[in-house]
Motif scaffolding. Structure first.
Motif, PDB file in Angstrom:
ATOM      1  N   ARG A 365      48.565 102.605  -4.198  1.00 17.93           N
ATOM      2  CA  ARG A 365      47.484 102.091  -3.353  1.00 17.93           C
ATOM      3  C   ARG A 365      47.284 100.585  -3.548  1.00 17.93           C
ATOM      4  N   ALA A 366      47.299 100.127  -4.799  1.00 18.75           N
ATOM      5  CA  ALA A 366      47.038  98.714  -5.071  1.00 18.75           C
ATOM      6  C   ALA A 366      48.149  97.824  -4.519  1.00 18.75           C
ATOM      7  N   VAL A 367      49.392  98.246  -4.683  1.00 19.85           N
ATOM      8  CA  VAL A 367      50.524  97.467  -4.158  1.00 19.85           C
ATOM      9  C   VAL A 367      50.420  97.349  -2.640  1.00 19.85           C
ATOM     10  N   THR A 368      50.128  98.456  -1.989  1.00 19.07           N
ATOM     11  CA  THR A 368      49.976  98.453  -0.533  1.00 19.07           C
ATOM     12  C   THR A 368      48.869  97.498  -0.106  1.00 19.07           C
ATOM     13  N   SER A 369      47.724  97.575  -0.779  1.00 16.00           N
ATOM     14  CA  SER A 369      46.588  96.716  -0.434  1.00 16.00           C
ATOM     15  C   SER A 369      46.933  95.249  -0.621  1.00 16.00           C
ATOM     16  N   MET A 370      47.620  94.924  -1.720  1.00 18.52           N
ATOM     17  CA  MET A 370      47.980  93.529  -1.981  1.00 18.52           C
ATOM     18  C   MET A 370      48.919  92.962  -0.915  1.00 18.52           C
ATOM     19  N   VAL A 466      35.263  77.882   8.583  1.00 17.48           N
ATOM     20  CA  VAL A 466      35.035  79.333   8.486  1.00 17.48           C
ATOM     21  C   VAL A 466      36.328  80.057   8.144  1.00 17.48           C
ATOM     22  N   PHE A 467      37.401  79.679   8.816  1.00 20.97           N
ATOM     23  CA  PHE A 467      38.688  80.326   8.548  1.00 20.97           C
ATOM     24  C   PHE A 467      39.192  80.011   7.140  1.00 20.97           C
ATOM     25  N   LEU A 468      38.911  78.821   6.642  1.00 17.90           N
ATOM     26  CA  LEU A 468      39.282  78.493   5.273  1.00 17.90           C
ATOM     27  C   LEU A 468      38.546  79.397   4.287  1.00 17.90           C
ATOM     28  N   MET A 469      37.266  79.632   4.545  1.00 19.23           N
ATOM     29  CA  MET A 469      36.497  80.558   3.705  1.00 19.23           C
ATOM     30  C   MET A 469      37.112  81.944   3.705  1.00 19.23           C
ATOM     31  N   LEU A 470      37.538  82.414   4.864  1.00 14.05           N
ATOM     32  CA  LEU A 470      38.130  83.748   4.981  1.00 14.05           C
ATOM     33  C   LEU A 470      39.445  83.840   4.220  1.00 14.05           C
ATOM     34  N   ILE A 471      40.268  82.800   4.312  1.00  8.94           N
ATOM     35  CA  ILE A 471      41.572  82.797   3.639  1.00  8.94           C
ATOM     36  C   ILE A 471      41.403  82.786   2.121  1.00  8.94           C
ATOM     37  N   VAL A 472      40.477  81.959   1.629  1.00  7.90           N
ATOM     38  CA  VAL A 472      40.215  81.920   0.185  1.00  7.90           C
ATOM     39  C   VAL A 472      39.711  83.278  -0.297  1.00  7.90           C
ATOM     40  N   SER A 473      38.872  83.919   0.481  1.00 10.81           N
ATOM     41  CA  SER A 473      38.338  85.235   0.112  1.00 10.81           C
ATOM     42  C   SER A 473      39.444  86.277   0.012  1.00 10.81           C
ATOM     43  N   ILE A 474      40.373  86.261   0.958  1.00 12.69           N
ATOM     44  CA  ILE A 474      41.492  87.204   0.924  1.00 12.69           C
ATOM     45  C   ILE A 474      42.352  86.980  -0.313  1.00 12.69           C
ATOM     46  N   PHE A 475      42.602  85.724  -0.636  1.00 15.17           N
ATOM     47  CA  PHE A 475      43.398  85.418  -1.829  1.00 15.17           C
ATOM     48  C   PHE A 475      42.709  85.936  -3.093  1.00 15.17           C
ATOM     49  N   LEU A 476      41.406  85.740  -3.195  1.00 13.89           N
ATOM     50  CA  LEU A 476      40.661  86.232  -4.355  1.00 13.89           C
ATOM     51  C   LEU A 476      40.679  87.758  -4.418  1.00 13.89           C
ATOM     52  N   SER A 478      43.066  89.709  -3.473  1.00 12.19           N
ATOM     53  CA  SER A 478      44.372  90.141  -3.978  1.00 12.19           C
ATOM     54  C   SER A 478      44.496  89.931  -5.481  1.00 12.19           C
ATOM     55  N   LEU A 479      43.836  88.917  -6.020  1.00 11.78           N
ATOM     56  CA  LEU A 479      43.916  88.648  -7.460  1.00 11.78           C
ATOM     57  C   LEU A 479      43.354  89.803  -8.287  1.00 11.78           C
ATOM     58  N   PHE A 480      42.307  90.444  -7.785  1.00 14.26           N
ATOM     59  CA  PHE A 480      41.684  91.532  -8.540  1.00 14.26           C
ATOM     60  C   PHE A 480      42.591  92.759  -8.646  1.00 14.26           C
ATOM     61  N   LEU A 481      43.605  92.836  -7.807  1.00 13.40           N
ATOM     62  CA  LEU A 481      44.482  94.009  -7.817  1.00 13.40           C
ATOM     63  C   LEU A 481      45.772  93.787  -8.603  1.00 13.40           C
ATOM     64  N   ILE A 482      45.971  92.600  -9.139  1.00 13.79           N
ATOM     65  CA  ILE A 482      47.238  92.305  -9.825  1.00 13.79           C
ATOM     66  C   ILE A 482      47.488  93.273 -10.968  1.00 13.79           C
ATOM     67  N   ARG A 483      46.496  93.462 -11.833  1.00 12.78           N
ATOM     68  CA  ARG A 483      46.684  94.313 -13.004  1.00 12.78           C
ATOM     69  C   ARG A 483      46.954  95.760 -12.614  1.00 12.78           C
ATOM     70  N   VAL A 484      46.178  96.255 -11.634  1.00 15.43           N
ATOM     71  CA  VAL A 484      46.367  97.639 -11.192  1.00 15.43           C
ATOM     72  C   VAL A 484      47.728  97.800 -10.527  1.00 15.43           C
ATOM     73  N   ALA A 485      48.129  96.793  -9.734  1.00 14.47           N
ATOM     74  CA  ALA A 485      49.423  96.851  -9.065  1.00 14.47           C
ATOM     75  C   ALA A 485      50.569  96.858 -10.078  1.00 14.47           C
ATOM     76  N   LYS A 486      50.439  96.060 -11.132  1.00 10.73           N
ATOM     77  CA  LYS A 486      51.470  96.054 -12.172  1.00 10.73           C
ATOM     78  C   LYS A 486      51.597  97.423 -12.830  1.00 10.73           C
ATOM     79  N   THR A 487      50.450  98.075 -13.074  1.00 11.09           N
ATOM     80  CA  THR A 487      50.468  99.420 -13.659  1.00 11.09           C
ATOM     81  C   THR A 487      51.164 100.406 -12.731  1.00 11.09           C
ATOM     82  N   GLU A 488      50.886 100.277 -11.428  1.00 11.70           N
ATOM     83  CA  GLU A 488      51.523 101.167 -10.453  1.00 11.70           C
ATOM     84  C   GLU A 488      53.034 100.941 -10.412  1.00 11.70           C
TER      85      GLU A 488
END
Length: 506
Positions: A365-370, A466-476, A478-488
């Motif tokens: 799930r985490a890899v897919t989401s990232m 506004v679009f810059l805010m959205l892009i930064v938010s998406i990047f952040l 994805s960062l929260f899923l790195i550890r879970v994705a590595k485990t997967e």
């Protein structure tokens, strides 16, 4: 034995033929999917009117360049807007209105999940639907009663947000009761399209009646929610056990399907390393802090904070953006902008299904989401830069953006929440599912409250900001899923080695 009593839906008294053995487990599973789909689609349909009427209530703002032009004497449709939203800071007031609803929604989500684990989910869901419908109607009545008090609209939105927060924990818990983990991503991906379908219905309905007065854009969706609530009250069955279907084994997780398709040993071996050794009483509702400490809950919750921030900014501001931006040198009406914005939600339907299917195939799930999150960054850049070239390109890029933005959002709020709420650590405690779902979506809803508010303020600097805010938010996110994705990924690689070793041994 369950420690809370579920009252059987009246339809089963009126129509005894609905009970087993006249109707199979599969029949009731898909009936539950259909009813909860309609229920939550109606919730989302009633959330859409504020975004549709923004252009009518607020000031006329041209934001296609770096400069801002507010012209309070040449507003489109319905004359001069609607006080208190038509002043120089009208977009700020509209953003604050979104904040009022979504803040109450996010706070209410935590309590709704906790309460939902302890009382009859069907009646609790009906209570939320009827209350949401009435408050949506009350907001629209401000049009006929000529209400111009910001406090009135904010108060109604706060109460409406609290009632709306009841919906998600309830429907996820009910679906989790009926479906096991096998193909959960695909099933949930299809089912969670109710969010986009509800947005589409809300956009079309609210836009269709907008010409008769903005009040109708709230009244009609409000009535739809109440009617859907009647359907839930009459027909929804919370759990298979309520009508005599047996769950195989009291100690087996909800992850094991009631028809025995998934093997218990397989589930335990897959999850043992992640979940630890502690077990909770399967008959007791899980505590709020205990749920936060479950493996995977916090990373996905904070990922959803930023993911939902992006999704809800589009939900509440996309029609406004379309109506205030040239597309091939042409400005579209508020009604047309509302209908065009449904293309984003149509993309979201496909995104939810695709993300669910892919996550089932690769079992990650985490890899897919990232992957979806990272791909959505160039998609948003392309939409902002080239969306104004032609209507065809605008729609194509809007569809792609909706697919990639809503894919992980849909996956996390459904399949991931159900996985985490039914893991081996809590010994099949189905009553924990509403709490875990509420924590994940509640945290996401805090982001959902922040996004539209920021858009209202940042839009005065231009849409590029506004679009810059959205892009930064998406990047952040994805960062929260790195550890879970590595485990997967490690788990997938280990499974591959195990299979190859097995083949060699044979």
């Amino acid at each position: 034995m369950q420690s809370k009593t579920q009252i059987l839906a009246p339809a089963f008294t009126l129509f005894p033929s609905l009970k087993p053995p006249n109707k199979t487990l599969t029949f009731h599973q898909f009936t539950v999917l259909a009813i909860t789909f309609v229920a939550y689609a109606s919730f989302h349909a009633s959330r859409k009117p504020p975004s549709i009427v923004k252009g009518v209530l607020g000031p006329k703002i041209q934001l296609n360049s770096s400069t801002i032009e507010s012209n309070l004497t040449s507003l489109e449709s319905n004359g001069t807007g609607w006080a208190p939203f038509n002043g120089p800071k009208g977009t700020h007031r509209l953003g604050e209105l979104d904040l009022a609803f979504l803040s109450a929604y996010s706070i209410g989500m935590y309590f709704a999940g906790h309460v939902g684990d302890r009382i009859d989910l069907r009646l609790f869901l009906v209570f939320g639907m009827v209350g949401s419908g009435l408050l949506t109607i009350i907001f629209g009545l401000g049009y006929w009663f000529n209400v111009h008090l910001l406090g009135y609209f904010v108060s109604v939105q706060i109460l409406c947000g609290l009632f709306q927060s009841i919906g998600w924990p309830c429907v996820v818990a009910v679906v989790g009761n009926w479906f096991g983990k096998a193909k959960r991503g695909l099933i949930m991906g299809i089912w969670t399209s109710h969010t986009s379908v509800g947005n589409i219905i809300g956009s079309v309905v609210a836009s269709g009646v907008l010409e008769f007065g903005w009040g109708w854009s709230f009244v009609v969706p409000g009535v739809l929610v109440i009617l859907a609530g009647v359907l839930v009250f009459l027909f929804l069955v919370v759990s298979p056990e309520d009508i005599g279907f047996e769950t195989p084994g009291k100690e087996i997780e909800m992850d094991v399907e009631v028809n025995g398709l998934e093997n218990l040993e397989k589930v335990e071996s897959e999850e043992a390393g992640l979940l630890g050794e502690e077990n909770l009483d399967s008959t007791a509702a899980i505590g709020f802090l205990e749920a936060w400490r479950l493996p995977g809950v916090a990373p996905f919750a904070f990922c959803l904070f930023f993911s939902k921030l992006v999704a809800y900014t589009f939900l509440y501001w996309l029609p406004f953006y379309i109506s205030h931006t040239d597309v091939a040198g042409v400005h579209v009406s508020h009604k047309t902008a509302g209908i065009l914005s449904t293309v984003f939600d149509i993309g979201g339907v496909f995104g939810g299904v695709l993300a669910g299917f892919v996550s089932d195939v690769i079992e990650a799930r985490a890899v897919t989401s990232m992957v979806f999150l990272l791909l959505s960054i160039p998609a948003l850049v392309l939409y902002r830069v080239y969306g104004s070239v032609s209507m065809l390109l605008n729609n194509a890029l809007m569809f792609l953006s909706g697919l990639l933005v809503n894919g992980p959002y849909a996956l996390i709020t459904t399949a991931v929440a159900a996985d985490l709420g039914t893991q081996d650590l809590i010994k099949g405690n189905s009553r924990a599912l509403a709490t875990v779902s509420a924590i994940i979506d509640g945290t996401g809803s805090v982001g959902a409250a922040v996004g539209p508010l920021l858009a209202g303020y940042i839009s005065t600097r231009g849409w590029n900001s506004v679009f810059l805010m959205l892009i930064v938010s998406i990047f952040l996110a994805s960062l929260f899923l790195i550890r879970v994705a590595k485990t997967e990924i490690k788990g997938l690689l280990n499974d591959g080695k195990w299979l190859s070793n097995n083949a060699t041994a044979q």
